[in-house]
Design an enzyme around this catalytic site. Structure first.
Site, PDB file in Angstrom:
ATOM      1  N   ARG A 154     -16.993  -9.837   3.839  1.00 48.17           N
ATOM      2  CA  ARG A 154     -16.293  -9.398   2.617  1.00 48.17           C
ATOM      3  C   ARG A 154     -17.129  -8.388   1.830  1.00 48.17           C
ATOM      4  O   ARG A 154     -17.145  -8.396   0.597  1.00 48.17           O
ATOM      5  CB  ARG A 154     -15.972 -10.587   1.691  1.00 48.17           C
ATOM      6  CG  ARG A 154     -15.113 -11.635   2.291  1.00 48.17           C
ATOM      7  CD  ARG A 154     -13.711 -11.172   2.660  1.00 48.17           C
ATOM      8  NE  ARG A 154     -13.040 -12.235   3.333  1.00 48.17           N
ATOM      9  CZ  ARG A 154     -13.117 -12.445   4.654  1.00 48.17           C
ATOM     10  NH1 ARG A 154     -13.796 -11.610   5.433  1.00 48.17           N
ATOM     11  NH2 ARG A 154     -12.495 -13.455   5.206  1.00 48.17           N
ATOM     12  N   SER A 221      -8.670 -16.349  -1.925  1.00 49.84           N
ATOM     13  CA  SER A 221      -9.899 -17.164  -2.013  1.00 49.84           C
ATOM     14  C   SER A 221     -10.732 -16.663  -3.180  1.00 49.84           C
ATOM     15  O   SER A 221     -11.100 -15.489  -3.215  1.00 49.84           O
ATOM     16  CB  SER A 221     -10.735 -17.019  -0.739  1.00 49.84           C
ATOM     17  OG  SER A 221      -9.942 -17.341   0.361  1.00 49.84           O
ATOM     18  N   GLU A 323     -15.731 -14.370  -4.742  1.00 45.61           N
ATOM     19  CA  GLU A 323     -15.292 -13.260  -3.876  1.00 45.61           C
ATOM     20  C   GLU A 323     -14.449 -12.308  -4.726  1.00 45.61           C
ATOM     21  O   GLU A 323     -14.485 -11.093  -4.544  1.00 45.61           O
ATOM     22  CB  GLU A 323     -14.458 -13.833  -2.715  1.00 45.61           C
ATOM     23  CG  GLU A 323     -13.945 -12.759  -1.765  1.00 45.61           C
ATOM     24  CD  GLU A 323     -13.088 -13.309  -0.622  1.00 45.61           C
ATOM     25  OE1 GLU A 323     -13.415 -14.381  -0.076  1.00 45.61           O
ATOM     26  OE2 GLU A 323     -12.103 -12.649  -0.272  1.00 45.61           O
TER      27      GLU A 323
HETATM   28  C1  LIG Z   1      -2.593 -14.787  -1.803  1.00 48.43           C
HETATM   29  C2  LIG Z   1      -3.792 -13.977  -1.383  1.00 48.43           C
HETATM   30  C3  LIG Z   1      -4.345 -14.176  -0.120  1.00 48.43           C
HETATM   31  C4  LIG Z   1      -5.472 -13.449   0.297  1.00 48.43           C
HETATM   32  N1  LIG Z   1      -5.979 -13.663   1.546  1.00 48.43           N
HETATM   33  C5  LIG Z   1      -7.051 -12.953   1.960  1.00 48.43           C
HETATM   34  C6  LIG Z   1      -7.586 -13.142   3.281  1.00 48.43           C
HETATM   35  O1  LIG Z   1      -7.088 -13.929   4.069  1.00 48.43           O
HETATM   36  N2  LIG Z   1      -8.676 -12.407   3.637  1.00 48.43           N
HETATM   37  C7  LIG Z   1      -9.247 -11.490   2.802  1.00 48.43           C
HETATM   38  O2  LIG Z   1     -10.221 -10.847   3.195  1.00 48.43           O
HETATM   39  N3  LIG Z   1      -8.759 -11.291   1.554  1.00 48.43           N
HETATM   40  C8  LIG Z   1      -7.683 -11.992   1.116  1.00 48.43           C
HETATM   41  N4  LIG Z   1      -7.205 -11.804  -0.156  1.00 48.43           N
HETATM   42  C9  LIG Z   1      -7.884 -10.860  -1.064  1.00 48.43           C
HETATM   43  C10 LIG Z   1      -7.273  -9.437  -1.042  1.00 48.43           C
HETATM   44  O3  LIG Z   1      -6.059  -9.455  -0.351  1.00 48.43           O
HETATM   45  C11 LIG Z   1      -8.209  -8.435  -0.380  1.00 48.43           C
HETATM   46  O4  LIG Z   1      -9.460  -8.416  -1.023  1.00 48.43           O
HETATM   47  C12 LIG Z   1      -7.615  -7.017  -0.402  1.00 48.43           C
HETATM   48  O5  LIG Z   1      -8.353  -6.154   0.412  1.00 48.43           O
HETATM   49  C13 LIG Z   1      -7.531  -6.426  -1.790  1.00 48.43           C
HETATM   50  O6  LIG Z   1      -6.739  -5.274  -1.677  1.00 48.43           O
HETATM   51  P1  LIG Z   1      -6.195  -4.531  -2.956  1.00 48.43           P
HETATM   52  O7  LIG Z   1      -5.567  -3.266  -2.504  1.00 48.43           O
HETATM   53  O8  LIG Z   1      -5.369  -5.429  -3.761  1.00 48.43           O
HETATM   54  O9  LIG Z   1      -7.555  -4.194  -3.697  1.00 48.43           O
HETATM   55  P2  LIG Z   1      -8.021  -4.468  -5.259  1.00 48.43           P
HETATM   56  O10 LIG Z   1      -7.982  -5.921  -5.491  1.00 48.43           O
HETATM   57  O11 LIG Z   1      -7.149  -3.597  -6.126  1.00 48.43           O
HETATM   58  O12 LIG Z   1      -9.459  -3.912  -5.181  1.00 48.43           O
HETATM   59  C14 LIG Z   1     -10.457  -4.562  -4.457  1.00 48.43           C
HETATM   60  C15 LIG Z   1     -11.715  -3.680  -4.433  1.00 48.43           C
HETATM   61  O13 LIG Z   1     -11.472  -2.530  -3.656  1.00 48.43           O
HETATM   62  C16 LIG Z   1     -11.624  -1.347  -4.444  1.00 48.43           C
HETATM   63  N5  LIG Z   1     -10.599  -0.404  -3.986  1.00 48.43           N
HETATM   64  C17 LIG Z   1      -9.279  -0.673  -3.792  1.00 48.43           C
HETATM   65  N6  LIG Z   1      -8.673   0.410  -3.264  1.00 48.43           N
HETATM   66  C18 LIG Z   1      -9.631   1.366  -3.126  1.00 48.43           C
HETATM   67  C19 LIG Z   1      -9.632   2.712  -2.653  1.00 48.43           C
HETATM   68  N7  LIG Z   1      -8.537   3.321  -2.175  1.00 48.43           N
HETATM   69  N8  LIG Z   1     -10.805   3.396  -2.683  1.00 48.43           N
HETATM   70  C20 LIG Z   1     -11.949   2.820  -3.140  1.00 48.43           C
HETATM   71  N9  LIG Z   1     -11.996   1.569  -3.615  1.00 48.43           N
HETATM   72  C21 LIG Z   1     -10.854   0.851  -3.602  1.00 48.43           C
HETATM   73  C22 LIG Z   1     -11.475  -1.781  -5.880  1.00 48.43           C
HETATM   74  O14 LIG Z   1     -12.152  -0.912  -6.776  1.00 48.43           O
HETATM   75  C23 LIG Z   1     -12.118  -3.163  -5.806  1.00 48.43           C
HETATM   76  O15 LIG Z   1     -13.519  -3.040  -5.823  1.00 48.43           O
HETATM   77  C24 LIG Z   1      -6.054 -12.497  -0.587  1.00 48.43           C
HETATM   78  C25 LIG Z   1      -5.487 -12.282  -1.847  1.00 48.43           C
HETATM   79  C26 LIG Z   1      -4.366 -13.009  -2.238  1.00 48.43           C
HETATM   80  C27 LIG Z   1      -3.766 -12.753  -3.588  1.00 48.43           C
END
Ligand SMILES: Cc1cc2nc3c(=O)[nH]c(=O)nc-3n(C[C@H](O)[C@H](O)[C@H](O)COP(=O)(O)OP(=O)(O)OC[C@H]3O[C@@H](n4cnc5c(N)ncnc54)[C@H](O)[C@@H]3O)c2cc1C
Length: 327
Positions: A154, A221, A323
């Protein structure tokens, strides 16, 4: 490019916390990034973020457009704002395999590289060939190979440089033949004879344990699974024989043997599953997930997380690290 002032972030995050950003800039594929002053936060779908206050700066987000190119098969380049699960579906529909184990992880393609998302025995790093990002400090495009991204559990290079890079495109190297990855034990007993079948099994399994974002806000998580030394693992195992077995992890650069524990088990056995504090709660089917039990604030989520951290530390002598990203 679209610009918004003083905009609520509630619809742009999965926790559903009501905070505002002073400014939001939404980029489309092909847009040029203008020079920016002041604080900058890059937001994907906000599915791993907890806001505790209004954001006094510019939030940059990428439109969730489906934008793909195939430089040469099996390489596939996807726009950073694309919804990751739309990408997974597209790849399987076009006979490109590997991402099926990452089905239904909320979030965008860009964040898959920042977070090195992982589930059911696969991680984004196993498929990422390179990343194209815009460097806001040097105001230029730059390319990162898989090694440059410094992927870990992660974690990535980008996570350590918040506000500096906007990931515009991610290129994945996929497989042209479907070989199911059943390294996660529970998958062996579920239908998996085609990639679409394995994807559906994983989706069903996920939502049997996790709150659906459209029903209950969460960040998935909330804590990382803690990695402990052998002495700590053996002590815990003798004190709690019912604790799940962990495999020893051996790092390449040191001879130290470590063990990754189940944070969910520790939180559950400290008695937190199903409990609420203010508007924040611990998901009744999965103690690793903190959720919005009703109009919660970011401070309530943080207070609950701190109470769990202190209790787990006191009961097991293990430190839990979030996380989720707390802003
Ligand atoms: C119900 C649920 C289940 C989940 N299950 C999992 C799982 O099984 N495994 C797992 O690994 N994660 C899981 N997650 C966490 C989440 O899905 C991941 O961390 C995902 O990658 C976040 O994506 P996001 O686009 O929402 O990023 P954000 O939450 O908006 O951002 C996350 C980070 O990435 C950065 N970021 C986002 N987009 C960019 C970009 N284009 N350029 C540069 N930086 C950027 C942000 O600044 C921040 O630091 C889960 C979340 C939920 C709500």
């Amino acid at each position: 490019m679209k610009l918004f002032e003083n905009i609520s972030l509630k619809p742009y995050t999965t926790f559903g916390i009501d905070v505002k950003a002073r400014r939001m800039m939404m980029l489309e594929p092909g847009d040029e990034v203008p020079p920016l002053d002041g604080n900058v936060l890059v937001l994907g779908e906000g599915s791993n973020m907890v806001f505790t206050r209004d954001y006094d700066g510019t939030v940059i987000t990428l439109a969730h457009s489906l934008s793909l190119s195939t430089p040469h098969s099996p390489l596939l380049t996807a726009w950073g704002g694309m919804v990751m699960d739309d990408l997974v579906q597209w790849t399987l529909d076009h006979d490109l395999f590997g991402l099926e184990n990452l089905s239904a992880i909320p979030g965008t393609v860009g964040a898959s590289a920042v977070q090195n998302v992982g589930a059911y025995g696969a991680e984004a790093k196993d498929f990422i060939e390179n990343v194209e990002a815009y460097d806001l400090f040097e105001q230029r495009l730059c390319n990162f190979s898989n090694a440059d991204c410094q992927f870990a559990y992660r974690d990535s290079f980008f996570k350590h440089h918040p506000g500096r890079y906007i990931i515009l495109n991610v290129t994945y190297r996929l497989n042209q033949a479907f070989v199911p990855n059943l390294s996660y034990k529970a998958l062996e007993n579920l239908p998996h004879s085609t990639a679409h079948q394995l994807r559906q099994s994983i989706i069903d399994l996920r939502w049997s344990k996790l709150p659906r974002p459209e029903e209950h806000g969460s960040a998935g998580s909330f804590f990382k699974n803690p990695v402990v030394d052998e002495e700590t693992y053996l002590r815990l195992k003798s004190e709690h024989p019912d604790m799940p077995d962990a495999h020893p992890l051996i790092t390449h650069h040191s001879s130290l043997i470590t063990y990754k524990l189940s944070a969910g088990w520790l939180i559950d056995h400290a008695g937190w599953k199903g409990r609420t504090m203010g508007g924040a709660g611990v998901w009744p089917k999965n103690a690793l997930v903190l959720y919005n039990a009703g109009g919660c604030t970011g401070d309530e989520v943080v207070a609950l997380a701190r109470a769990i951290q202190q209790d787990v530390e006191q009961k097991f002598g293990v430190c839990l690290e979030p996380e989720a990203i707390i802003i």
